[in-house]
Write an enzyme that holds these catalytic residues in place. Structure first.
Site, PDB file in Angstrom:
ATOM      1  N   GLY A 140      -7.016  -5.820   8.468  1.00 51.20           N
ATOM      2  CA  GLY A 140      -8.111  -5.663   9.434  1.00 51.20           C
ATOM      3  C   GLY A 140      -7.708  -4.864  10.660  1.00 51.20           C
TER       4      GLY A 140
ATOM      5  N   GLU B   9     -10.528  -2.378  11.419  1.00 47.27           N
ATOM      6  CA  GLU B   9     -11.646  -3.195  11.898  1.00 47.27           C
ATOM      7  C   GLU B   9     -11.448  -3.572  13.371  1.00 47.27           C
ATOM      8  OE1 GLU B   9     -13.220  -5.858   8.402  1.00 47.27           O
ATOM      9  OE2 GLU B   9     -11.992  -7.066   9.741  1.00 47.27           O
TER      10      GLU B   9
ATOM     11  N   HIS C 284     -12.008  -1.120   5.556  1.00 45.73           N
ATOM     12  CA  HIS C 284     -12.348  -1.503   4.183  1.00 45.73           C
ATOM     13  C   HIS C 284     -13.674  -2.262   4.121  1.00 45.73           C
ATOM     14  CE1 HIS C 284      -7.976  -0.728   3.580  1.00 45.73           C
ATOM     15  NE2 HIS C 284      -8.463  -0.181   2.480  1.00 45.73           N
TER      16      HIS C 284
ATOM     17  N   GLU D 144      -3.732   4.611  11.890  1.00 42.97           N
ATOM     18  CA  GLU D 144      -2.670   5.004  10.944  1.00 42.97           C
ATOM     19  C   GLU D 144      -1.491   5.633  11.682  1.00 42.97           C
ATOM     20  OE1 GLU D 144      -2.893   4.025   7.923  1.00 42.97           O
ATOM     21  OE2 GLU D 144      -4.987   4.087   7.276  1.00 42.97           O
TER      22      GLU D 144
ATOM     23  N   PHE E  57       5.909  -0.045   1.831  1.00 44.33           N
ATOM     24  CA  PHE E  57       5.776  -0.896   0.645  1.00 44.33           C
ATOM     25  C   PHE E  57       7.086  -1.601   0.269  1.00 44.33           C
ATOM     26  CE2 PHE E  57       7.389   2.902  -1.409  1.00 44.33           C
ATOM     27  CZ  PHE E  57       8.128   2.423  -2.485  1.00 44.33           C
TER      28      PHE E  57
ATOM     29  N   GLN F 167       3.382  10.204  -7.707  1.00 44.96           N
ATOM     30  CA  GLN F 167       3.759  10.267  -9.127  1.00 44.96           C
ATOM     31  C   GLN F 167       2.601  10.862  -9.914  1.00 44.96           C
ATOM     32  OE1 GLN F 167       5.587   6.188  -9.583  1.00 44.96           O
ATOM     33  NE2 GLN F 167       6.608   7.301 -11.212  1.00 44.96           N
ATOM     34  N   VAL F 168       2.839  12.041 -10.462  1.00 51.59           N
ATOM     35  CA  VAL F 168       1.777  12.751 -11.172  1.00 51.59           C
ATOM     36  C   VAL F 168       1.372  11.953 -12.416  1.00 51.59           C
ATOM     37  CG1 VAL F 168       1.158  14.933 -12.302  1.00 51.59           C
ATOM     38  CG2 VAL F 168       2.673  14.943 -10.311  1.00 51.59           C
TER      39      VAL F 168
HETATM   40  P1  ADP Z   1      -6.540  -2.272   7.400  1.00 50.07           P
HETATM   41  O1  ADP Z   1      -6.936  -1.205   8.379  1.00 50.07           O
HETATM   42  O2  ADP Z   1      -5.551  -3.257   7.971  1.00 50.07           O
HETATM   43  O3  ADP Z   1      -6.106  -1.743   6.049  1.00 50.07           O
HETATM   44  P2  ADP Z   1      -9.364  -2.800   7.261  1.00 50.07           P
HETATM   45  O4  ADP Z   1      -9.796  -3.062   8.677  1.00 50.07           O
HETATM   46  O5  ADP Z   1      -9.644  -1.432   6.699  1.00 50.07           O
HETATM   47  O6  ADP Z   1      -7.826  -3.184   7.106  1.00 50.07           O
HETATM   48  O7  ADP Z   1     -10.072  -3.815   6.256  1.00 50.07           O
HETATM   49  C1  ADP Z   1     -10.111  -5.212   6.465  1.00 50.07           C
HETATM   50  C2  ADP Z   1     -11.161  -5.787   5.506  1.00 50.07           C
HETATM   51  O8  ADP Z   1     -10.706  -5.624   4.166  1.00 50.07           O
HETATM   52  C3  ADP Z   1     -11.405  -7.277   5.632  1.00 50.07           C
HETATM   53  O9  ADP Z   1     -12.331  -7.598   6.642  1.00 50.07           O
HETATM   54  C4  ADP Z   1     -11.957  -7.636   4.261  1.00 50.07           C
HETATM   55  O10 ADP Z   1     -13.353  -7.402   4.227  1.00 50.07           O
HETATM   56  C5  ADP Z   1     -11.328  -6.596   3.324  1.00 50.07           C
HETATM   57  N1  ADP Z   1     -10.267  -7.098   2.427  1.00 50.07           N
HETATM   58  C6  ADP Z   1     -10.061  -6.653   1.164  1.00 50.07           C
HETATM   59  N2  ADP Z   1      -8.974  -7.244   0.610  1.00 50.07           N
HETATM   60  C7  ADP Z   1      -8.457  -8.075   1.533  1.00 50.07           C
HETATM   61  C8  ADP Z   1      -7.311  -8.963   1.581  1.00 50.07           C
HETATM   62  N3  ADP Z   1      -6.470  -9.085   0.539  1.00 50.07           N
HETATM   63  N4  ADP Z   1      -7.092  -9.640   2.722  1.00 50.07           N
HETATM   64  C9  ADP Z   1      -7.930  -9.515   3.765  1.00 50.07           C
HETATM   65  N5  ADP Z   1      -9.011  -8.717   3.787  1.00 50.07           N
HETATM   66  C10 ADP Z   1      -9.289  -7.988   2.694  1.00 50.07           C
END
Ligand code: ADP
Ligand code: ZN
Length: 191
Positions: free
Chosen positions: A20, A23, A58, A89, A120, A172-173
């Site tokens: 998140g 978010e 997400h 990022e 990772f 990785q292609v």
């Molecule tokens: P980040 O920027 O850290 O990758 P995002 O803010 O893009 O995260 O996305 C967070 C959202 O992803 C959550 O609110 C939820 O809706 C969704 N989500 C999908 N998979 C997961 C997970 N394994 N744990 C928590 N949230 C998840």
């Protein structure tokens, strides 16, 4: 959460994928806009996950962002009216991003940077560790582990559905690469 007003500082929002971060960054930036602050958002050029000119979470929230290749490009877009700078990022930037963030904060700007703390392999990612050392405020947030449902602190890289090896090439292609959030116990890195 109370923050100083008219005073520069750095906030970092870090954690694994799906925790998140975007978010939370978007939430803070939207609130700054509601407060009629002059806000500008940057992201690295390479990240075009969903949209070229937006930071998109997400869960579908978004805010307009300027893609840049070098951290010093930020100076081309800010002026003396800029009050808040968002960076998503942050791990993909060169390490100079930290000097830029410090400089902006010294100039009185609120800098909010979001990014991965670990890669990772579970190792510190790019400029993030230095950024954390220099930031006034750090929020380390968790996702949910895809395997066991506990709080997830790591990003699991999968290649064709199997845990990636430590030395697997970044690209990785022909392979299907994916990521999921995992806890320390479920996170696997094969040597
Ligand atoms: P980040 O920027 O850290 O990758 P995002 O803010 O893009 O995260 O996305 C967070 C959202 O992803 C959550 O609110 C939820 O809706 C969704 N989500 C999908 N998979 C997961 C997970 N394994 N744990 C928590 N949230 C998840
Ligand atoms: Zn787990």
């Amino acid at each position: 959460m109370y923050r100083p007003i008219n005073h520069g500082y750095i906030e970092a929002v870090i954690g694994p994928m799906y925790s998140g971060k975007s978010e939370e960054l978007i939430r803070r930036l939207k609130r700054a806009k509601i407060a009629k602050q002059n806000v500008i958002v940057f992201k690295p050029q390479i990240d075009d996950r969903y949209s070229k000119d937006d930071v998109v979470s997400h869960s579908g929230d978004s805010i307009n962002a300027i893609p840049i290749s070098n951290s010093s490009d930020i100076y081309k877009f800010i002026d003396n009216k800029t009050q808040v700078v968002g960076i998503d990022e942050v791990q993909f930037f060169d390490v100079e991003i930290v000097d830029v963030a410090v400089d902006l904060a010294d100039k009185g700007i609120r800098v909010i940077a979001a990014g991965l703390d670990m890669d990772f392999k579970g190792e510190p990612f790019g400029p993030t560790p230095r950024l954390l050392a220099m930031a006034e405020f750090v929020d380390k947030i968790q996702a949910i582990c895809s395997v066991c449902g506990q709080p997830a602190t790591r990003s699991q890289r999968l290649i064709n559905g199997e845990p990636a090896k430590y030395d697997d090439p970044i690209i990785q292609v022909g392979a299907v690469e994916s990521y999921e959030a995992r806890c320390r116990k479920c996170h696997v890195v094969c040597k």
